[in-house]
Design an enzyme around this catalytic site. Structure first.
Site, PDB file in Angstrom:
ATOM      1  N   ASN A  10       0.868  -1.174   0.000  1.00  0.00           N
ATOM      2  CA  ASN A  10       0.000   0.000   0.000  1.00  0.00           C
ATOM      3  C   ASN A  10       0.910   1.231   0.000  1.00  0.00           C
ATOM      4  OD1 ASN A  10      -1.780   2.048   0.510  1.00  0.00           O
ATOM      5  ND2 ASN A  10      -2.419   1.326   2.547  1.00  0.00           N
ATOM      6  N   LYS A  12       0.076   4.220  -0.195  1.00  0.00           N
ATOM      7  CA  LYS A  12      -0.578   5.366   0.458  1.00  0.00           C
ATOM      8  C   LYS A  12      -0.412   6.617  -0.409  1.00  0.00           C
ATOM      9  CE  LYS A  12      -0.112   3.040   4.847  1.00  0.00           C
ATOM     10  NZ  LYS A  12       0.006   3.119   6.302  1.00  0.00           N
ATOM     11  N   HIS A  96      -9.382   0.951   5.076  1.00  0.00           N
ATOM     12  CA  HIS A  96      -8.102   1.135   5.776  1.00  0.00           C
ATOM     13  C   HIS A  96      -8.341   2.065   6.973  1.00  0.00           C
ATOM     14  CE1 HIS A  96      -4.009   2.292   6.672  1.00  0.00           C
ATOM     15  NE2 HIS A  96      -3.616   1.235   5.979  1.00  0.00           N
ATOM     16  N   GLU A  98      -6.727   4.448   8.041  1.00  0.00           N
ATOM     17  CA  GLU A  98      -6.507   5.870   7.755  1.00  0.00           C
ATOM     18  C   GLU A  98      -7.737   6.486   7.103  1.00  0.00           C
ATOM     19  OE1 GLU A  98      -2.793   5.261   5.717  1.00  0.00           O
ATOM     20  OE2 GLU A  98      -1.874   4.699   7.626  1.00  0.00           O
ATOM     21  N   GLU A 166      -4.978  -5.029  10.573  1.00  0.00           N
ATOM     22  CA  GLU A 166      -3.943  -4.018  10.787  1.00  0.00           C
ATOM     23  C   GLU A 166      -4.229  -3.295  12.097  1.00  0.00           C
ATOM     24  OE1 GLU A 166      -2.029  -2.769   6.767  1.00  0.00           O
ATOM     25  OE2 GLU A 166      -3.740  -1.485   7.154  1.00  0.00           O
ATOM     26  N   GLY A 172       3.055   2.057  10.841  1.00  0.00           N
ATOM     27  CA  GLY A 172       4.067   3.109  10.734  1.00  0.00           C
ATOM     28  C   GLY A 172       4.813   3.397  12.027  1.00  0.00           C
ATOM     29  N   SER A 210       3.829  -2.377  10.245  1.00  0.00           N
ATOM     30  CA  SER A 210       5.276  -2.470  10.475  1.00  0.00           C
ATOM     31  C   SER A 210       5.885  -3.799  10.036  1.00  0.00           C
ATOM     32  CB  SER A 210       5.606  -2.170  11.946  1.00  0.00           C
ATOM     33  OG  SER A 210       5.249  -0.836  12.265  1.00  0.00           O
TER      34      SER A 210
HETATM   35  P1  13P Z   1       3.338   0.209   7.618  1.00  0.00           P
HETATM   36  O1  13P Z   1       3.837  -1.057   6.967  1.00  0.00           O
HETATM   37  O2  13P Z   1       4.059   1.439   7.165  1.00  0.00           O
HETATM   38  O3  13P Z   1       3.264   0.071   9.105  1.00  0.00           O
HETATM   39  O4  13P Z   1       1.825   0.423   7.107  1.00  0.00           O
HETATM   40  C1  13P Z   1       0.935  -0.625   7.194  1.00  0.00           C
HETATM   41  C2  13P Z   1      -0.292  -0.249   6.459  1.00  0.00           C
HETATM   42  O5  13P Z   1      -1.045   0.616   6.870  1.00  0.00           O
HETATM   43  C3  13P Z   1      -0.557  -0.929   5.181  1.00  0.00           C
HETATM   44  O6  13P Z   1      -1.850  -0.696   4.732  1.00  0.00           O
END
Ligand code: 13P
Length: 248
Positions: A10, A12, A96, A98, A166, A172, A210
């Site tokens: 992803n 983002k 997601h 976010e 997740e 992150g 992560s």
């Molecule tokens: P990270 O791998 O940067 O922690 O992000 C995970 C994520 O949100 C994937 O959709």
């Protein structure tokens, strides 16, 4: 049991065209032939078409990061599932954390988006996960269970969707749950999703938060983990391919 591992990146809200195309080119040439895992990248919508062109003929698929719940119409700035499909995508991430946070998306919204994805012949990757406060309060499994029940559309089957766990606090941050906690959550998810879908032996459950080349192997070795949804480490070809190699 014939679940193929899926390693999904992803991107983002990252990458302009030159960098995104260069990353796609590096992945296309770096992916191991006959890889045991399915590889997928989900660039921002602006890059789906050009990344799909760079990945054409390779073993790496392309997906979107979100879609609208409606087929078409007066929704300025939004993108329909069929438009994502039209660019060469096979998957779309929905729900997601976010988007749940930044756009106040409810389970009901996520369910409608997943349903729209299925109607457009895309595989929705439905994301769920608890906050740190919810985990500390001992509510992680109940929160995730209720997100699953609220977000899986009636039209779904165990073969037509993917679910990604997740934990919000692991995204992150460089922190991950213990492998025991991931194993317990995935087993719980397979059971809950199985009761919603009428079966879950074929359902692919990804872990995200992560994931790095250094921790991928122990996570992917868990019985109910069928792949990873990777954020930061999907932005570097070496790291993403390293995670894919851990699935071999
Ligand atoms: P990270 O791998 O940067 O922690 O992000 C995970 C994520 O949100 C994937 O959709």
């Amino acid at each position: 049991m014939t679940r193929r591992v899926l390693i999904a990146g992803n991107w983002k809200m990252n990458m302009l065209r030159a960098d995104g195309e260069a990353l796609a080119t590096a992945l296309a040439s770096g992916v191991a032939p006959g890889s045991a895992a399915d590889l997928l990248v989900c660039p921002p919508a602006t890059l789906i078409a050009s990344v799909a062109a760079k990945l054409s003929g390779s073993a790496v698929s392309v997906g979107g990061q979100d879609c609208h719940m409606n087929e078409s119409g007066a929704h300025t700035g939004d993108i329909a599932a069929a438009m994502i499909k039209d660019l060469g995508a096979g998957y779309v991430i929905v729900g997601h954390s976010e988007r749940r946070a930044d756009h106040a998306e409810s389970d009901e919204t996520v369910k409608s988006k997943a349903s729209a994805a299925l109607a457009a012949a895309l595989i929705p990757i439905i994301c769920v996960g608890e906050t740190e406060g919810e985990r500390d309060a001992g509510k992680a499994e109940s929160v995730v269970g209720s997100q699953l029940c609220g977000s899986i559309p009636e039209s779904a089957t165990e073969d037509t969707i993917v679910i990604a766990y997740e934990p919000v606090w692991a995204i992150g941050t460089g922190r991950t749950p213990t492998v025991d906690d991931i194993a317990a959550m995935h087993s719980h998810m397979r059971q809950v999703a199985g009761s919603v879908l009428g079966g879950s032996d074929n359902l692919r459950l990804l872990y995200g938060g992560s994931v790095k080349p250094g921790n991928a192997m122990e996570i992917l070795a868990l019985r109910d983990v069928d792949g990873a949804l990777v954020g930061g480490a999907s932005l570097k070809a070496e790291d993403f391919l390293g995670i894919a190699a851990a699935a071999e």
